[in-house]
Design a protein around this motif. Structure first.
Motif, short mmCIF file in Angstrom:
data_model
loop_
_atom_site.label_atom_id
_atom_site.label_comp_id
_atom_site.label_asym_id
_atom_site.label_seq_id
_atom_site.Cartn_x
_atom_site.Cartn_y
_atom_site.Cartn_z
N GLU A 73 -40.43 -78.55 37.70
CA GLU A 73 -40.73 -78.78 39.12
C GLU A 73 -39.72 -79.73 39.75
OE1 GLU A 73 -44.83 -79.96 39.64
OE2 GLU A 73 -45.48 -78.46 38.19
N GLN A 74 -39.33 -80.75 39.00
CA GLN A 74 -38.36 -81.70 39.52
C GLN A 74 -36.98 -81.05 39.69
OE1 GLN A 74 -38.82 -84.83 36.63
NE2 GLN A 74 -40.37 -85.87 37.86
N LEU A 75 -36.59 -80.21 38.75
CA LEU A 75 -35.32 -79.50 38.88
C LEU A 75 -35.36 -78.54 40.06
CD1 LEU A 75 -34.40 -78.73 35.16
CD2 LEU A 75 -33.11 -80.17 36.76
N ASP A 76 -36.49 -77.87 40.26
CA ASP A 76 -36.63 -76.97 41.39
C ASP A 76 -36.46 -77.74 42.70
OD1 ASP A 76 -37.17 -74.40 42.60
OD2 ASP A 76 -39.19 -75.14 43.07
N THR A 77 -37.08 -78.89 42.79
CA THR A 77 -36.95 -79.73 43.99
C THR A 77 -35.51 -80.17 44.18
OG1 THR A 77 -39.23 -80.50 43.75
CG2 THR A 77 -37.77 -81.85 45.10
N LEU A 78 -34.86 -80.58 43.09
CA LEU A 78 -33.46 -81.01 43.18
C LEU A 78 -32.55 -79.87 43.60
CD1 LEU A 78 -31.32 -83.21 42.76
CD2 LEU A 78 -31.22 -82.52 40.35
N TYR A 79 -32.74 -78.69 43.00
CA TYR A 79 -31.92 -77.53 43.36
C TYR A 79 -32.11 -77.18 44.84
CZ TYR A 79 -31.36 -76.62 38.31
OH TYR A 79 -31.07 -76.70 36.97
N ASN A 80 -33.34 -77.22 45.32
CA ASN A 80 -33.60 -76.92 46.74
C ASN A 80 -32.94 -77.95 47.65
OD1 ASN A 80 -35.08 -74.57 46.29
ND2 ASN A 80 -37.00 -75.69 46.10
N TYR A 81 -33.00 -79.22 47.28
CA TYR A 81 -32.37 -80.27 48.07
C TYR A 81 -30.85 -80.05 48.12
CZ TYR A 81 -30.49 -84.78 49.45
OH TYR A 81 -29.78 -85.78 50.08
N MET A 82 -30.27 -79.78 46.95
CA MET A 82 -28.83 -79.56 46.88
C MET A 82 -28.43 -78.35 47.72
SD MET A 82 -28.37 -80.38 42.83
CE MET A 82 -26.62 -80.17 42.70
N SER A 83 -29.24 -77.32 47.68
CA SER A 83 -28.97 -76.11 48.47
C SER A 83 -28.97 -76.44 49.97
CB SER A 83 -30.00 -75.03 48.15
OG SER A 83 -29.75 -73.88 48.92
N GLU A 84 -29.95 -77.19 50.41
CA GLU A 84 -30.02 -77.58 51.83
C GLU A 84 -28.81 -78.41 52.23
OE1 GLU A 84 -33.78 -79.45 52.62
OE2 GLU A 84 -34.89 -77.74 51.83
N ARG A 85 -28.40 -79.31 51.35
CA ARG A 85 -27.24 -80.14 51.64
C ARG A 85 -25.96 -79.28 51.70
NH1 ARG A 85 -27.40 -84.33 54.22
NH2 ARG A 85 -25.79 -85.44 53.07
N LEU A 86 -25.87 -78.28 50.83
CA LEU A 86 -24.70 -77.41 50.85
C LEU A 86 -24.63 -76.60 52.14
CD1 LEU A 86 -24.51 -76.03 47.20
CD2 LEU A 86 -22.92 -77.60 48.31
N ILE A 87 -25.77 -76.15 52.61
CA ILE A 87 -25.80 -75.41 53.87
C ILE A 87 -25.28 -76.30 55.00
CG2 ILE A 87 -27.33 -74.38 55.60
CD1 ILE A 87 -29.05 -73.40 53.15
N MET A 88 -25.73 -77.55 55.02
CA MET A 88 -25.26 -78.49 56.05
C MET A 88 -23.77 -78.77 55.89
SD MET A 88 -25.91 -80.12 58.77
CE MET A 88 -27.67 -79.91 58.83
N ALA A 89 -23.33 -78.97 54.65
CA ALA A 89 -21.91 -79.24 54.40
C ALA A 89 -21.06 -78.05 54.83
CB ALA A 89 -21.69 -79.54 52.92
N ASN A 90 -21.55 -76.86 54.58
CA ASN A 90 -20.80 -75.66 54.95
C ASN A 90 -20.72 -75.53 56.47
OD1 ASN A 90 -19.33 -73.35 54.55
ND2 ASN A 90 -21.05 -72.10 53.92
N PHE A 91 -21.82 -75.80 57.12
CA PHE A 91 -21.85 -75.71 58.58
C PHE A 91 -20.88 -76.71 59.22
CE2 PHE A 91 -23.79 -77.10 62.65
CZ PHE A 91 -23.69 -75.91 63.34
N LYS A 92 -20.88 -77.94 58.70
CA LYS A 92 -20.05 -79.00 59.27
C LYS A 92 -18.68 -79.13 58.61
CE LYS A 92 -23.83 -82.04 60.68
NZ LYS A 92 -24.38 -83.40 60.56
N LYS A 93 -18.49 -78.42 57.49
CA LYS A 93 -17.30 -78.58 56.65
C LYS A 93 -17.13 -80.07 56.31
CE LYS A 93 -16.37 -74.22 56.66
NZ LYS A 93 -17.68 -73.59 56.54
N ASP A 94 -18.23 -80.65 55.85
CA ASP A 94 -18.34 -82.08 55.58
C ASP A 94 -18.06 -82.37 54.10
OD1 ASP A 94 -19.33 -84.71 55.03
OD2 ASP A 94 -20.63 -84.59 56.79
N THR A 95 -16.91 -82.98 53.84
CA THR A 95 -16.53 -83.26 52.46
C THR A 95 -17.39 -84.36 51.84
OG1 THR A 95 -14.79 -84.78 53.20
CG2 THR A 95 -14.16 -82.48 52.79
N PHE A 96 -17.91 -85.26 52.64
CA PHE A 96 -18.77 -86.33 52.12
C PHE A 96 -20.03 -85.72 51.49
CE2 PHE A 96 -22.30 -89.32 52.54
CZ PHE A 96 -21.79 -90.41 51.85
#
Length: 143
Positions: A73-96
């Protein structure tokens, strides 16, 4: 281990745990390539690499065994969080944000690899079962 060229035979001889480690490595490599692409204003390549990372996270998520307990369950939560962050990074092209997600995956990968060192390998009979279960879901069309 570089993952530029992987044969089916190589994959079939890996345990599920080793395949997970390979996906973690490929994820980290894709982030590196996305970061370089953004630095060179190659947004198409960056987009493709980030999408591949999200695909890896999806595959990692569906491969979780919830009988393992709270860690799944914790890995699932982490993977989902990382996925959301990647979507935002992709949208903004944010290297940070990409670096943030990459650091999370590096920590996870390092921990996973430490566990692999202490865990016995899957026996060949289990590999045969894995292979036959994969073959059930694969249809090959010959032209």
């Amino acid at each position: 281990m570089k993952l530029n060229f992987i044969t089916e035979e190589l994959i079939y001889h890996k345990s599920p745990q080793e395949l997970t480690a390979m996906m973690y490595e490929k994820f980290i490599q894709n982030i590196d390539e996305a970061l370089i692409a953004i630095q060179h204003s190659d947004y198409f390549t960056a987009n493709e690499k980030i999408k591949q990372c999200n695909d890896i996270l999806y595959r990692l998520g569906i491969g979780l065994t919830y009988q393992a307990g709270i860690i799944a369950e914790q890995l699932d939560t982490l993977y989902n969080y990382m996925s959301e962050r990647l979507i935002m990074a992709n949208f903004k092209k944010d290297t940070f944000i990409l670096c943030e997600v990459q650091q999370m995956m590096k920590k996870l990968s390092n921990a996973w690899n430490e566990v692999l060192k202490a865990t016995p390998k899957v026996t060949s009979s289990l590999r045969k079962n894995k292979l036959s279960s994969y073959e059930q879901h694969i249809s090959i069309t010959v032209s």
